[in-house]
Design a protein around this motif. Structure first.
Motif, short mmCIF file in Angstrom:
data_model
loop_
_atom_site.label_atom_id
_atom_site.label_comp_id
_atom_site.label_asym_id
_atom_site.label_seq_id
_atom_site.Cartn_x
_atom_site.Cartn_y
_atom_site.Cartn_z
N VAL A 188 0.84 -1.20 0.00
CA VAL A 188 0.00 0.00 0.00
C VAL A 188 0.87 1.25 0.00
CG1 VAL A 188 -1.68 1.33 1.32
CG2 VAL A 188 -1.94 -1.15 1.10
N ALA A 189 1.93 1.26 0.80
CA ALA A 189 2.80 2.43 0.89
C ALA A 189 3.47 2.73 -0.44
CB ALA A 189 3.87 2.21 1.97
N VAL A 190 4.01 1.71 -1.08
CA VAL A 190 4.65 1.91 -2.38
C VAL A 190 3.62 2.36 -3.41
CG1 VAL A 190 5.88 0.77 -4.26
CG2 VAL A 190 6.50 0.29 -1.89
N GLY A 191 2.41 1.78 -3.35
CA GLY A 191 1.35 2.18 -4.27
C GLY A 191 0.98 3.65 -4.13
N LEU A 192 0.91 4.13 -2.87
CA LEU A 192 0.62 5.55 -2.63
C LEU A 192 1.71 6.44 -3.21
CD1 LEU A 192 -0.78 5.85 1.01
CD2 LEU A 192 -1.88 6.64 -1.10
N GLY A 193 2.97 6.04 -3.03
CA GLY A 193 4.07 6.82 -3.56
C GLY A 193 4.02 6.91 -5.07
N ILE A 194 3.69 5.79 -5.73
CA ILE A 194 3.60 5.80 -7.19
C ILE A 194 2.41 6.65 -7.65
CG2 ILE A 194 3.16 4.34 -9.21
CD1 ILE A 194 4.69 2.10 -7.74
N ALA A 195 1.28 6.53 -6.96
CA ALA A 195 0.09 7.31 -7.31
C ALA A 195 0.37 8.80 -7.20
CB ALA A 195 -1.08 6.92 -6.41
N ALA A 196 1.18 9.19 -6.21
CA ALA A 196 1.48 10.60 -6.01
C ALA A 196 2.18 11.22 -7.20
CB ALA A 196 2.33 10.78 -4.75
N THR A 197 2.95 10.43 -7.93
CA THR A 197 3.70 10.98 -9.06
C THR A 197 2.80 11.45 -10.19
OG1 THR A 197 3.96 8.77 -10.07
CG2 THR A 197 5.69 9.52 -8.55
N SER A 198 1.56 10.96 -10.23
CA SER A 198 0.62 11.40 -11.27
C SER A 198 -0.49 12.27 -10.72
CB SER A 198 0.00 10.18 -11.97
OG SER A 198 -0.68 9.35 -11.04
N VAL A 199 -0.75 12.20 -9.42
CA VAL A 199 -1.86 12.95 -8.82
C VAL A 199 -1.42 14.32 -8.33
CG1 VAL A 199 -3.50 12.99 -6.91
CG2 VAL A 199 -3.19 10.90 -8.22
N LEU A 200 -0.28 14.38 -7.65
CA LEU A 200 0.16 15.65 -7.08
C LEU A 200 0.63 16.60 -8.17
CD1 LEU A 200 2.26 14.47 -3.98
CD2 LEU A 200 -0.08 15.34 -4.00
#
Length: 467
Positions: free
Chosen positions: A183-195
């Protein structure tokens, strides 16, 4: 015939969707940090049974908290050098790596290493959650974003023990850490496109090593105070308190400290940090109310665990409701009323120790604890937004926002240490021990009320509408 409202434009729809994605990612990181503390506590009996190391039981939490505080203070520098997306990816990656180390740990010593790395990632996630609200969302959404992120503490308190208990029930504590890592790694990856991307600063300040080391040592000493016996407790509290005072002196003197330079000048910012430190300490009760629930009301451990979550539940609900208030005067009234409500709720809990431990008394406990948490929820979103609005330039905005969870952690560490002492002093009777704790928390909440009042007097111009 009344004309219908114009349909939203594609650009406004995309903007709303983008804001929603930012809030989901930031709230997800905060939830991961909050939930992990309680999840690990629920897993610890199974962990000790499997790999031993009971002597290090309390250090599993202490190491995580100390690492979290140190990493949170480094957020402004990391954010300036790496930008929002890479910073969040690093934070999620660190949390994931630490969780993976814990999942594979054959000994308690290696588990502590994993918890240390987890703490670094978790501290960055919590610091970035507040720092990026200011830069990634428009000002009118700061209150909503802050309330949702603050509510994650309560949700983490509710879900952490439940999820941890479920994995422990099936003797799958390693799988629990493995799921957290994914979950933590998934959040980090998602941040690269969302933020939204933020520019890297060529003049990003260096890490304030002197301030950071002194404050980390202070938090470590105060955290250790809760796990050492006898007179060592007073040594740890004295050293921790002295180091907090030393931190203020060192940070004030350094060119680029942990806190914005404006904190040490005349104005409201220092009082806002003090108010945050004092008003959020009501969550310290959650460490003791499950014990009181079992000993005073003979609750089964599962039910007693949820008694400990009542404060955070009240905080979460009240924070989401309070954030909807836009008029400045109403915000100030709520901020002032919040700690006063918590104080009254603590007084009610003290009085309840003088009545028989009946189901009616237990109901009174639940209501009073929810109300006590709601008091914090009423004030916390506005205090956090005012911190962000008190910085006159963009150079210190991330620093001011990232310090919000640091202020809360310091207050909670100090009061948790004192809480352990007053509870132990009253253990001849669990009602007496509970009275001692609630009296302490009531006094601290009352001091928080006066800190909020001091902040409103020194800077009446806060964000939000003035009417």
């Amino acid at each position: 015939m009344t004309p219908s409202a114009a349909p939203p434009t594609p650009s406004s729809t995309r903007a709303a969707t983008g804001q929603g994605g930012v809030i989901v990612v930031l709230a997800g990181g905060m939830l991961l940090q909050a939930m992990n503390i309680y999840l690990t506590s629920a897993l610890m009996p199974s962990i000790v049974t499997d790999i031993g190391g009971e002597n290090y039981y309390a250090w599993v939490t202490t190491v995580f908290i100390v690492a979290s505080v140190a990493a949170t203070m480094a957020v402004p520098t990391v954010l300036g050098r790496l930008g929002s997306r890479v910073s969040y990816l690093v934070a999620g990656g660190a949390f994931g790596i630490g969780s993976a180390i814990a999942a594979a740990a054959p000994t308690m010593e290696l588990l502590l290493v994993g918890r240390l790395v987890q703490g670094v990632g978790g501290g960055m996630l919590s610091g970035l959650a507040f720092a990026l609200i200011r830069s990634a969302l428009p000002e009118q959404s700061w209150g909503k974003g802050t309330a949702i992120i603050s509510a994650m503490f309560g949700i983490g308190t509710l879900t952490g023990p439940t999820i941890g208990g479920a994995f422990a029930q099936f003797d799958a504590w390693r799988l629990a850490f493995g799921v957290v890592a994914v979950v933590a790694v998934g959040l980090g990856i998602a941040a690269t496109s969302v933020l939204p991307p933020s520019p890297r600063s060529e003049t990003a300040s260096r890490l304030p090593w002197s301030s950071l080391l002194v404050l980390t040592a202070a938090v470590a000493a105060l955290s250790v105070a809760g796990v050492v016996p006898g007179w060592w407790f007073w040594v740890a509290v004295t050293v921790g308190t002295a180091l907090v005072i030393a931190f203020v002196a060192v940070d004030r003197a350094t060119r680029s400290g942990v806190l914005p330079a404006i904190t040490y000048r005349a104005g409201s910012l220092k009082w806002l940090y003090i108010a945050l430190a004092l008003t959020t300490t009501v969550t310290v009760s959650e460490a003791f109310t499950p014990l009181f629930g079992q000993r005073i009301f003979t609750l089964v451990p599962f039910a007693a665990g949820f008694l400990g979550a009542t404060v955070s539940a009240g905080w979460s609900v009240a924070a989401l409701a309070s954030a909807r208030v836009k008029r400045r005067r109403d915000q100030q009234r709520l901020a002032l009323a919040g700690p006063a409500i918590t104080t009254v709720a603590m007084l009610v809990l003290v009085l309840l120790q003088f009545v028989p431990a009946t189901p009616l008394a237990l109901t009174g406990w639940i209501i009073a604890l929810v109300v006590a948490g709601a008091g914090t929820g009423l004030s916390n979103p506005h205090l956090s937004v005012w911190v962000m609005s008190s910085v006159p330039n963009d150079a210190d905005d991330a620093k001011a926002a990232a310090a919000i969870p640091v202020a809360s952690m310091i207050g909670q560490a100090i009061v948790a240490a004192l809480g352990g002492t007053v509870v132990n002093a009253g253990l001849s009777s669990y009602q007496h021990a509970a009275s001692n704790l609630f009296i302490l928390l009531g006094i601290v909440a009352l001091l928080g009320h006066f800190a909020v009042r001091a902040s409103t007097r020194r800077q009446p111009q806060f964000g939000g509408n003035r009417d």
